[in-house]
Write an enzyme that holds these catalytic residues in place. Sequence first.
Site, PDB file in Angstrom:
ATOM      1  N   CYS A 145       0.805  -1.220   0.000  1.00  0.00           N
ATOM      2  CA  CYS A 145       0.000   0.000   0.000  1.00  0.00           C
ATOM      3  C   CYS A 145       0.840   1.273   0.000  1.00  0.00           C
ATOM      4  O   CYS A 145       0.371   2.333  -0.414  1.00  0.00           O
ATOM      5  CB  CYS A 145      -0.942   0.000   1.200  1.00  0.00           C
ATOM      6  SG  CYS A 145      -2.074  -1.410   1.239  1.00  0.00           S
ATOM      7  N   HIS A 185      -3.541   7.286   2.284  1.00  0.00           N
ATOM      8  CA  HIS A 185      -3.900   5.969   1.759  1.00  0.00           C
ATOM      9  C   HIS A 185      -5.287   5.617   2.269  1.00  0.00           C
ATOM     10  O   HIS A 185      -5.578   5.761   3.461  1.00  0.00           O
ATOM     11  CB  HIS A 185      -2.865   4.944   2.224  1.00  0.00           C
ATOM     12  CG  HIS A 185      -3.276   3.523   2.044  1.00  0.00           C
ATOM     13  ND1 HIS A 185      -3.771   3.035   0.857  1.00  0.00           N
ATOM     14  CD2 HIS A 185      -3.277   2.475   2.916  1.00  0.00           C
ATOM     15  CE1 HIS A 185      -4.056   1.755   0.999  1.00  0.00           C
ATOM     16  NE2 HIS A 185      -3.774   1.396   2.245  1.00  0.00           N
ATOM     17  N   ASN A 212     -10.082  -0.132  -0.183  1.00  0.00           N
ATOM     18  CA  ASN A 212      -8.620  -0.075  -0.155  1.00  0.00           C
ATOM     19  C   ASN A 212      -8.072  -0.630  -1.463  1.00  0.00           C
ATOM     20  O   ASN A 212      -8.133  -1.832  -1.705  1.00  0.00           O
ATOM     21  CB  ASN A 212      -8.096  -0.893   1.036  1.00  0.00           C
ATOM     22  CG  ASN A 212      -6.586  -0.814   1.186  1.00  0.00           C
ATOM     23  OD1 ASN A 212      -5.881  -0.364   0.299  1.00  0.00           O
ATOM     24  ND2 ASN A 212      -6.098  -1.279   2.326  1.00  0.00           N
TER      25      ASN A 212
END
Length: 326
Positions: free
Chosen positions: A116, A253, A283
């Site tokens: 990520c 994020h 996500n």
Amino acid sequence: MSSVLRSAVTGVGGYLPEDVVTNHDLAKIVHTSDEWIVERTGIRQRRKAAPEQGASDLAVEAAKRALDAAGRTPAEIDLIIVATTTPDLTFPATAALVQRKLGCPVGVAFDVQAVCSGFVYALSVADGFVARGLSKCALVIGAETMTRLMDWTDRGTCVLFGDGAGAVVLEPVQGQGTIEDRGLLGFALRCDGTKQDLLYVDGGPSTTGTVGHLRMQGNQVFRHAVINISEAVEAAAEAAGVPVSSVDWFIPHQANQRILEGVAKRLGIPHERVISTVAEHANTSAASIPLALAQGVADGRIKPGQMLLLEAMGGGLTWGACVIRL
């Protein structure tokens, strides 16, 4: 004051697959509910790539939009860096596939794997080329098909992720070495490999010979996320020479709405200056920051000349932050 070369974002683009998967859709295949997911994560829906779409296909679409925004063509690209944890193939790099599909000339093309955090890492790597005059026009892309890593019987993880891609064009610009310069102003990158077991995929070419599934200890990841991300953000702001309070937009994020709010509160950033797309995108790992950036630019909130603060944390554990003046 001497002139310095900076890496400026000259174009932004995002792409989401057409297939929308709502929380209600997931409730039909795993023991969960819309209320349960929204309360714990803020997520309402996510996108799922079509069976024939690989990460490179998503990356190409996002790249085309970023190139259009920058007024550039594939023929001008000399560097492609793709941040992905879901590559089309073990090799070649997804960036090489993007180069071919876009029709870019022979140049530098490779992938960055920091899960990520990949987009922030990739920006830092690209800055090493562009700000040294080694690249005249670079593509930095975050592209993921995270739904391919899901164990659809694990309600703690399968509801969290989605597919998508975001891209930016980076070009060199002259600056004065001050915080008024346009471009990438400061970074902080971190990794703590001792925390691997908190977030990982249980497969790989040299171990199981399989792709594997994503595994996560959610409560532990949450605890580390808020503390670690806040430290990296403050370090990146210090490297840039700017106070965190001076940034116009915080673009985190998009992992979990509670993490976004926790980090923003710890840093003293008001919620109206936080770009959040987690409800619609879920996500998307390395794609989440450029997708959120693209959304903010598209809807007019993010404007040229504004100061942006980006941050992420992912498996590894990796985390990092950067400060950019658009």
